[in-house]
Scaffold this motif. Structure first.
Motif, PDB file in Angstrom:
ATOM      1  N   ALA A  11       0.847  -1.193   0.000  1.00  0.00           N
ATOM      2  CA  ALA A  11       0.000   0.000   0.000  1.00  0.00           C
ATOM      3  C   ALA A  11       0.881   1.240   0.000  1.00  0.00           C
ATOM      4  CB  ALA A  11      -0.918   0.000   1.223  1.00  0.00           C
ATOM      5  N   GLY A  12       0.570   2.197  -0.872  1.00  0.00           N
ATOM      6  CA  GLY A  12       1.404   3.395  -0.925  1.00  0.00           C
ATOM      7  C   GLY A  12       0.815   4.482  -1.795  1.00  0.00           C
ATOM      8  N   TYR A  13       1.710   5.357  -2.318  1.00  0.00           N
ATOM      9  CA  TYR A  13       1.277   6.567  -3.003  1.00  0.00           C
ATOM     10  C   TYR A  13       2.101   6.809  -4.263  1.00  0.00           C
ATOM     11  CZ  TYR A  13      -0.274   7.478   1.822  1.00  0.00           C
ATOM     12  OH  TYR A  13      -0.830   7.380   3.078  1.00  0.00           O
ATOM     13  N   MET A  14       1.480   7.462  -5.248  1.00  0.00           N
ATOM     14  CA  MET A  14       2.238   8.009  -6.366  1.00  0.00           C
ATOM     15  C   MET A  14       3.100   9.153  -5.832  1.00  0.00           C
ATOM     16  SD  MET A  14       1.391   6.330  -9.172  1.00  0.00           S
ATOM     17  CE  MET A  14       1.845   7.401 -10.540  1.00  0.00           C
ATOM     18  N   VAL A  15       4.309   9.271  -6.349  1.00  0.00           N
ATOM     19  CA  VAL A  15       5.220  10.285  -5.829  1.00  0.00           C
ATOM     20  C   VAL A  15       4.725  11.699  -6.119  1.00  0.00           C
ATOM     21  CG1 VAL A  15       6.698  10.421  -7.886  1.00  0.00           C
ATOM     22  CG2 VAL A  15       7.675  10.848  -5.606  1.00  0.00           C
ATOM     23  N   ASN A  16       3.905  11.860  -7.147  1.00  0.00           N
ATOM     24  CA  ASN A  16       3.379  13.190  -7.468  1.00  0.00           C
ATOM     25  C   ASN A  16       2.047  13.476  -6.787  1.00  0.00           C
ATOM     26  OD1 ASN A  16       1.768  11.457  -8.905  1.00  0.00           O
ATOM     27  ND2 ASN A  16       2.083  12.431 -10.905  1.00  0.00           N
ATOM     28  N   ALA A  17       1.642  12.608  -5.851  1.00  0.00           N
ATOM     29  CA  ALA A  17       0.378  12.810  -5.131  1.00  0.00           C
ATOM     30  C   ALA A  17       0.547  12.437  -3.664  1.00  0.00           C
ATOM     31  CB  ALA A  17      -0.731  11.987  -5.777  1.00  0.00           C
ATOM     32  N   LEU A  18       1.621  12.910  -3.065  1.00  0.00           N
ATOM     33  CA  LEU A  18       1.894  12.572  -1.673  1.00  0.00           C
ATOM     34  C   LEU A  18       0.981  13.363  -0.740  1.00  0.00           C
ATOM     35  CD1 LEU A  18       5.801  12.481  -1.687  1.00  0.00           C
ATOM     36  CD2 LEU A  18       4.221  10.546  -1.693  1.00  0.00           C
ATOM     37  N   PRO A  19       0.519  12.731   0.336  1.00  0.00           N
ATOM     38  CA  PRO A  19      -0.301  13.453   1.311  1.00  0.00           C
ATOM     39  C   PRO A  19       0.577  14.338   2.190  1.00  0.00           C
ATOM     40  CG  PRO A  19       0.137  11.252   2.108  1.00  0.00           C
ATOM     41  CD  PRO A  19       0.754  11.330   0.736  1.00  0.00           C
ATOM     42  N   ALA A  20      -0.051  15.254   2.896  1.00  0.00           N
ATOM     43  CA  ALA A  20       0.706  16.050   3.865  1.00  0.00           C
ATOM     44  C   ALA A  20       1.321  15.135   4.912  1.00  0.00           C
ATOM     45  CB  ALA A  20      -0.198  17.088   4.513  1.00  0.00           C
ATOM     46  N   GLN A  21       0.538  14.168   5.381  1.00  0.00           N
ATOM     47  CA  GLN A  21       1.025  13.167   6.323  1.00  0.00           C
ATOM     48  C   GLN A  21       0.449  11.813   5.933  1.00  0.00           C
ATOM     49  OE1 GLN A  21      -0.038  14.792  10.255  1.00  0.00           O
ATOM     50  NE2 GLN A  21       2.124  15.286  10.540  1.00  0.00           N
ATOM     51  N   SER A  22       1.289  10.800   5.940  1.00  0.00           N
ATOM     52  CA  SER A  22       0.845   9.462   5.550  1.00  0.00           C
ATOM     53  C   SER A  22       0.345   8.638   6.728  1.00  0.00           C
ATOM     54  CB  SER A  22       1.983   8.713   4.853  1.00  0.00           C
ATOM     55  OG  SER A  22       3.107   8.591   5.714  1.00  0.00           O
ATOM     56  N   GLN A  23       0.631   9.078   7.969  1.00  0.00           N
ATOM     57  CA  GLN A  23       0.201   8.320   9.137  1.00  0.00           C
ATOM     58  C   GLN A  23      -0.245   9.251  10.253  1.00  0.00           C
ATOM     59  OE1 GLN A  23       2.391   4.948  10.614  1.00  0.00           O
ATOM     60  NE2 GLN A  23       3.630   4.827   8.768  1.00  0.00           N
ATOM     61  N   ASN A  24      -1.174   8.757  11.065  1.00  0.00           N
ATOM     62  CA  ASN A  24      -1.532   9.463  12.288  1.00  0.00           C
ATOM     63  C   ASN A  24      -0.348   9.442  13.250  1.00  0.00           C
ATOM     64  OD1 ASN A  24      -4.240  10.065  11.591  1.00  0.00           O
ATOM     65  ND2 ASN A  24      -4.880   7.983  12.143  1.00  0.00           N
ATOM     66  N   GLY A  25      -0.154  10.515  13.978  1.00  0.00           N
ATOM     67  CA  GLY A  25       0.934  10.582  14.941  1.00  0.00           C
ATOM     68  C   GLY A  25       2.277  10.900  14.332  1.00  0.00           C
ATOM     69  N   GLN A  26       2.295  11.283  13.061  1.00  0.00           N
ATOM     70  CA  GLN A  26       3.549  11.573  12.363  1.00  0.00           C
ATOM     71  C   GLN A  26       4.117  12.921  12.799  1.00  0.00           C
ATOM     72  OE1 GLN A  26       3.129  11.059   8.149  1.00  0.00           O
ATOM     73  NE2 GLN A  26       5.102  12.006   7.648  1.00  0.00           N
ATOM     74  N   TYR A  27       5.437  12.985  12.966  1.00  0.00           N
ATOM     75  CA  TYR A  27       6.101  14.213  13.396  1.00  0.00           C
ATOM     76  C   TYR A  27       6.146  15.251  12.283  1.00  0.00           C
ATOM     77  CZ  TYR A  27      10.108  17.270  14.452  1.00  0.00           C
ATOM     78  OH  TYR A  27      10.934  18.351  14.645  1.00  0.00           O
ATOM     79  N   GLY A  28       6.465  14.801  11.068  1.00  0.00           N
ATOM     80  CA  GLY A  28       6.706  15.735   9.977  1.00  0.00           C
ATOM     81  C   GLY A  28       5.698  15.611   8.860  1.00  0.00           C
ATOM     82  N   THR A  29       6.187  15.783   7.615  1.00  0.00           N
ATOM     83  CA  THR A  29       5.322  15.785   6.446  1.00  0.00           C
ATOM     84  C   THR A  29       5.956  14.980   5.327  1.00  0.00           C
ATOM     85  OG1 THR A  29       4.142  17.202   4.871  1.00  0.00           O
ATOM     86  CG2 THR A  29       6.351  17.900   5.516  1.00  0.00           C
ATOM     87  N   ASN A  30       5.119  14.534   4.369  1.00  0.00           N
ATOM     88  CA  ASN A  30       5.615  13.825   3.191  1.00  0.00           C
ATOM     89  C   ASN A  30       5.542  14.661   1.928  1.00  0.00           C
ATOM     90  OD1 ASN A  30       4.047  11.252   4.837  1.00  0.00           O
ATOM     91  ND2 ASN A  30       6.211  11.067   4.342  1.00  0.00           N
ATOM     92  N   ASN A  31       4.607  15.577   1.857  1.00  0.00           N
ATOM     93  CA  ASN A  31       4.505  16.474   0.710  1.00  0.00           C
ATOM     94  C   ASN A  31       5.381  17.685   1.008  1.00  0.00           C
ATOM     95  OD1 ASN A  31       3.786  17.994  -1.489  1.00  0.00           O
ATOM     96  ND2 ASN A  31       1.588  17.631  -1.280  1.00  0.00           N
ATOM     97  N   CYS A  32       6.648  17.591   0.602  1.00  0.00           N
ATOM     98  CA  CYS A  32       7.685  18.477   1.141  1.00  0.00           C
ATOM     99  C   CYS A  32       8.002  19.690   0.283  1.00  0.00           C
ATOM    100  CB  CYS A  32       8.963  17.673   1.368  1.00  0.00           C
ATOM    101  SG  CYS A  32       8.740  16.247   2.457  1.00  0.00           S
ATOM    102  N   GLY A  33       7.429  19.782  -0.914  1.00  0.00           N
ATOM    103  CA  GLY A  33       7.707  20.933  -1.754  1.00  0.00           C
ATOM    104  C   GLY A  33       9.006  20.800  -2.519  1.00  0.00           C
ATOM    105  N   THR A  34       9.508  21.930  -3.027  1.00  0.00           N
ATOM    106  CA  THR A  34      10.681  21.915  -3.898  1.00  0.00           C
ATOM    107  C   THR A  34      11.845  22.735  -3.367  1.00  0.00           C
ATOM    108  OG1 THR A  34       9.759  23.769  -5.154  1.00  0.00           O
ATOM    109  CG2 THR A  34       9.273  21.542  -5.952  1.00  0.00           C
ATOM    110  N   GLY A  35      11.747  23.222  -2.168  1.00  0.00           N
ATOM    111  CA  GLY A  35      12.845  24.001  -1.612  1.00  0.00           C
ATOM    112  C   GLY A  35      13.796  23.136  -0.811  1.00  0.00           C
ATOM    113  N   SER A  36      14.532  23.756   0.081  1.00  0.00           N
ATOM    114  CA  SER A  36      15.407  23.070   1.028  1.00  0.00           C
ATOM    115  C   SER A  36      15.520  23.945   2.261  1.00  0.00           C
ATOM    116  CB  SER A  36      16.801  22.830   0.442  1.00  0.00           C
ATOM    117  OG  SER A  36      16.747  21.971  -0.667  1.00  0.00           O
TER     118      SER A  36
END
Length: 416
Positions: free
Chosen positions: A155-180
């Motif tokens: 189970a997973g995601y297309m790389v161009n359609a990542l959610p803000a968070q893939s799990q409950n209780g997650q510290y960070g984010t998965n849809n990270c943008g294009t900066g650094s």
């Protein structure tokens, strides 16, 4: 700081006492990809009752976006994955049908431990008919077998359609943008080459054993919304692509990415003790086996001075990316080139599965401890420019290596 041995004990205790998950660890609309071919997805042929469920190339279309809602698996909002006529015979094909409460034909359980989707109380699993991977192959139910790769679904995601968070209780984010940013909370990493990979490391200084659930991505490339590994931190990097995985190993000064000096480190992997993975919500992608493909099975170690990261594909992924040997460290789990002063990209053979010796399997904690497998052969290595390369460092005699200086292994010992 808790020791790695204590971490392993707590992890094994949690695993032994936990109730098997009914849904994937990830949330939202998910792709269901056969382990036979990471580019093929479970697909509804239309949104009408009775529409066939087939295998098709993954595109992220609405017909491939499945949502787990407790005991049902839905698509198009109100259609459920359904066993045609409730027929319990091997070979019965799947369809979609309007969801209805307590319909036994629509009840499913997903196991995060073996990646199977089981028809509840029927001992039948969703199965790729005949193992055929061609588009249009209809999906069936078949008697469940933990050795049958036709029944393993990631189970997973297309790389161009990542959610803000893939799990409950997650510290960070998965849809990270294009900066650094050196304060990024991005938890999506990439592994492509010796000069294009990421490591999991703490967001603020802290021992790996204490921060494993909240590690963030530190990468060699900017532009993916992650933190970047500071110049001079990497002292040697060896990347290899094999038929079934990509792997990057090396040495460096990882106090520069918040690993405390003297920390012998720990393991990060896609499951963790509770099936959610460490870090929680961590996703891994790469281009080696197809553009932007998700690696569902991966294992990684990092200490203050060394690292290793392997990401696997295909039916052998769970054995080649096994992560039950969490106190054994890099050199035992991933024997490879850890020399300082060399930065290279290679192709190579698959390693022998960690812990497997002939027809026997060794289990962590059983004495004596076996020696590591020999490093597999590699070839065609291309050296990168020696920018900021430091003098060769001898192999560390602390941290991971200390843990398996045991008598020679005469043969595999059964699990206790």
């Amino acid at each position: 700081m808790r020791s790695l041995l204590l971490e392993a004990f707590v992890a094994s205790l949690l695993l032994a006492t936990s109730v098997e998950a009914q849904t994937p660890a990830f949330q939202g609309e998910l792709l269901l990809q056969t382990v036979l071919n990471n580019g093929k997805c479970l697909t509804a042929s239309s949104n009408t009752n009775g529409a066939a469920v087939t295998l098709q190339g993954c595109t992220g279309a609405a017909a491939q976006k499945w949502t787990f809602t407790g005991t049902t698996v839905t698509v198009f909002g109100n259609k459920c994955l359904d066993v045609t006529d409730g027929n319990n015979s091997d070979g019965t094909k799947l369809q979609i049908w309007t969801c209805s409460a307590n319909n036994a034909n629509q009840q499913w359980q997903y196991s995060v431990w073996d990646n199977t989707l089981k028809w509840t109380n029927k001992n039948k699993c969703m199965d790729v008919t005949g193992g055929v991977q061609s588009d249009g192959n209809r999906i069936q139910v078949w008697t469940c077998s933990y050795k049958n790769p036709n029944q393993f679904w990631n189970a997973g995601y297309m790389v161009n359609a990542l959610p803000a968070q893939s799990q409950n209780g997650q510290y960070g984010t998965n849809n990270c943008g294009t900066g650094s940013s050196q304060t990024s909370k991005c938890q999506t990493v990439w592994i492509n080459a010796a000069d294009d990979f990421c490591l999991w490391a703490p967001p603020t200084p802290g021992a790996i054993g204490d921060t494993e659930q909240i590690e963030v991505a530190w990468c060699t490339k900017s532009g993916r919304g992650t933190r970047t590994i500071p110049n001079g931190a990497l002292k040697g990097v060896h990347f290899v692509k094999t038929p079934d995985y990509v792997q990057v190993t090396g040495v460096g000064d990882f106090t520069k990415i918040n690993v405390p000096k003297g920390d012998s480190g720990g393991e990060l992997d896609n499951r963790g003790a509770d099936g959610r993975g460490n870090p929680i919500g961590g996703l891994v992608y790469g281009n080696s086996f197809g553009t932007g493909q998700q690696y569902h099975e991966w294992t990684s170690f990092i200490s203050d001075g060394e690292f290793c990261f392997r990401a696997c594909v295909g039916p052998k992924a769970t054995s080649l990316c096994n992560h039950i040997y969490d106190v054994m460290g890099c050199y035992w789990n991933m024997p490879a080139n850890y020399n300082a002063g060399t930065f290279e990209n290679c192709v190579g053979d698959d390693a022998l599965p960690m812990g497997v010796y002939g027809t026997s399997t060794w289990y962590q904690g059983t004495k004596p401890t076996p020696a590591a497998h020999p490093a597999p052969a590699s070839s065609g290595c291309k050296t990168l420019p020696t920018v900021s390369v430091s003098p060769a460092l001898r192999r560390r005699e602390s941290g991971f290596e200390r843990r398996y200086e045991d008598p020679a292994f005469p043969g595999a010992t059964p699990a206790p």
